[in-house]
Enzyme design. Structure first.
Site, PDB file in Angstrom:
ATOM      1  N   TYR A  57     -12.771 -13.992   1.852  1.00 28.98           N
ATOM      2  CA  TYR A  57     -11.783 -13.030   2.318  1.00 28.98           C
ATOM      3  C   TYR A  57     -11.456 -13.239   3.799  1.00 28.98           C
ATOM      4  CZ  TYR A  57      -9.490  -8.654   3.454  1.00 28.98           C
ATOM      5  OH  TYR A  57      -8.589  -7.720   3.894  1.00 28.98           O
TER       6      TYR A  57
ATOM      7  N   LYS B   1       0.815  -1.215   0.000  1.00 26.56           N
ATOM      8  CA  LYS B   1       0.000   0.000   0.000  1.00 26.56           C
ATOM      9  C   LYS B   1       0.851   1.268   0.000  1.00 26.56           C
ATOM     10  CE  LYS B   1      -3.576  -2.605  -0.153  1.00 26.56           C
ATOM     11  NZ  LYS B   1      -3.063  -3.881   0.274  1.00 26.56           N
TER      12      LYS B   1
ATOM     13  N   TYR C 137      -3.324 -12.534   2.193  1.00 28.03           N
ATOM     14  CA  TYR C 137      -2.969 -12.242   0.797  1.00 28.03           C
ATOM     15  C   TYR C 137      -1.821 -13.132   0.306  1.00 28.03           C
ATOM     16  CZ  TYR C 137      -5.684  -7.981   1.720  1.00 28.03           C
ATOM     17  OH  TYR C 137      -6.672  -7.096   2.047  1.00 28.03           O
TER      18      TYR C 137
HETATM   19  C1  LIG Z   1      -3.833  -5.098   0.093  1.00 21.75           C
HETATM   20  C2  LIG Z   1      -2.866  -6.210   0.061  1.00 21.75           C
HETATM   21  C3  LIG Z   1      -2.716  -7.012  -1.090  1.00 21.75           C
HETATM   22  C4  LIG Z   1      -3.605  -6.872  -2.286  1.00 21.75           C
HETATM   23  O1  LIG Z   1      -3.351  -5.725  -3.029  1.00 21.75           O
HETATM   24  P1  LIG Z   1      -4.557  -5.074  -3.856  1.00 21.75           P
HETATM   25  O2  LIG Z   1      -3.907  -3.955  -4.553  1.00 21.75           O
HETATM   26  O3  LIG Z   1      -5.590  -4.662  -2.860  1.00 21.75           O
HETATM   27  O4  LIG Z   1      -5.078  -6.124  -4.779  1.00 21.75           O
HETATM   28  C5  LIG Z   1      -1.760  -7.986  -1.078  1.00 21.75           C
HETATM   29  N1  LIG Z   1      -0.993  -8.198   0.008  1.00 21.75           N
HETATM   30  C6  LIG Z   1      -1.108  -7.473   1.116  1.00 21.75           C
HETATM   31  C7  LIG Z   1      -0.242  -7.809   2.263  1.00 21.75           C
HETATM   32  C8  LIG Z   1      -2.051  -6.459   1.189  1.00 21.75           C
HETATM   33  O5  LIG Z   1      -2.167  -5.745   2.315  1.00 21.75           O
END
Ligand SMILES: *Cc1c(COP(=O)(O)O)cnc(C)c1O
Length: 337
Positions: free
Chosen positions: A267, A52, A293
């Site tokens: 999720y 992010k 993720y």
């Molecule tokens: C938000 C996030 C993702 C996914 O990224 P997006 O751009 O939302 O698809 C992957 N890994 C981590 C650790 C995240 O926080």
């Protein structure tokens, strides 16, 4: 890079993030395993790091350029994006408000209080909690209007920071990867990423396309939306991001590859394959994936290799997107039987 550089950007990370080969992991996966490399987007100096921050460089940059005093965003209770928004806002001297929904059905104390929740408070963010199903973005926008009525000015972005502007952060990352490939005389056959709010995949796809490269090298594993919805959202967002860079170019549907194989029950719900992937990478490489993720996406990479896909020996790149605090929120899922 000139297409991005006229936009305000607040520097939050040291680039390039390193790319490292995972040879011990390759050995553990057997002789048919292609070379696997990790791009360490978990190695960033601010707020615990993670993907992010690349988006927040552009978002915070725009907020400051607009003269805002407050940064408002949305997410799930254990949102990494919320935590990094809080850290980036602190660094930029902005107030931060987080509208967090209970979109993951977990009631245990560690999920409710540890991990990102602990850090949001440390970074001084104001947290507003709402039940699952709330339109958090509408709550955020209403709050911004409320602040405006008192003479303040808020910048609002939705979950994951995945506006087209935020996605430019990953378009820039695509250029970074191409430069690293050229320097190492390598070309990755596949670039593997998790797909949550679709911005990481979309930004990379836009960046590769803008550079005349092939977005179909990217394969994402959805961890949030059902696969068809994730693919459509990624294509839409990639097109909007590309339009900010080079309106003359477009993306075709078959350039966006998304797999639904690792979503499991949804999720934030752990899967056996995720737990195995997190353990394997930890025990062979000493590296940490997150449970929501990276663990699921890496499980997808492992499954494909075991099924004999990619046996041609061409190198693979996995983008490590951070999210370490999530591990502490999911401690019960990792208790050994
Ligand atoms: C938000 C996030 C993702 C996914 O990224 P997006 O751009 O939302 O698809 C992957 N890994 C981590 C650790 C995240 O926080």
């Amino acid at each position: 890079m000139s297409a991005y550089l006229h936009r305000p950007r607040s520097t939050l990370i040291d680039r390039p993030t390193p790319i490292q080969r995972l040879t011990r992991l390759e050995e553990s996966l057997g002789r048919a395993c292609p070379p696997i490399y990790a791009k360490r987007d978990d190695l960033m100096g601010l707020g615990g790091g993670g993907n992010k921050l690349r988006k927040l460089e552009f978002l915070i940059g725009e907020a400051l350029a607009q003269g805002c005093d407050t940064f408002i965003t949305t997410g799930a209770r254990q949102s990494n994006h919320a935590r990094l928004s809080a850290a980036a806002a602190a660094r930029a001297g902005l107030a931060c408000e987080l509208i967090l929904t209970e979109s993951v059905a977990r009631e245990d104390e560690t999920y409710r209080r540890n991990g990102n929740v602990l850090l949001d408070a440390l970074f001084g963010a104001t947290v507003v909690r709402r039940p699952a199903g709330t339109d958090a973005l509408a709550v955020a926008q209403a709050r911004a209007e409320q602040l405006a009525a008192t003479g303040r000015r808020a910048y609002v972005v939705g979950s994951g920071g995945s506006s087209p502007l935020g996605c430019l952060g990953y378009a820039l990352c695509a250029e970074e990867i191409i430069a690293q490939e050229q320097a190492a005389d390598l070309r990755f056959a596949r670039i593997i990423v998790p797909n949550g709010s679709a911005g990481t995949h979309a930004g990379l796809a836009a960046g590769l396309k803008a550079a005349g490269d092939a977005p179909a090298r990217i394969l994402s594993f959805t961890v949030l939306a059902p696969v068809e919805a994730a693919r459509a959202a990624t294509l839409d967002l990639a097109g909007k991001t590309l339009a900010l860079i080079d309106p003359a170019r477009g993306l075709a549907g078959d350039e966006i590859l998304v797999s639904g194989d690792q979503l499991g029950e949804g999720y934030g719900v752990p899967t056996e394959a995720m737990i195995e992937a997190v353990r394997l990478v930890a025990r062979t490489e000493g590296l940490l994936l997150d449970p929501v993720y990276g663990g699921k996406a890496f499980a997808g990479l492992i499954a494909a290799i075991r099924q004999g896909a990619w046996h041609g020996g061409e190198p693979m790149l996995f983008i490590m997107t951070g999210g370490l605090p999530g591990l502490f929120a999911y401690e019960p899922a990792f208790r050994s039987a």
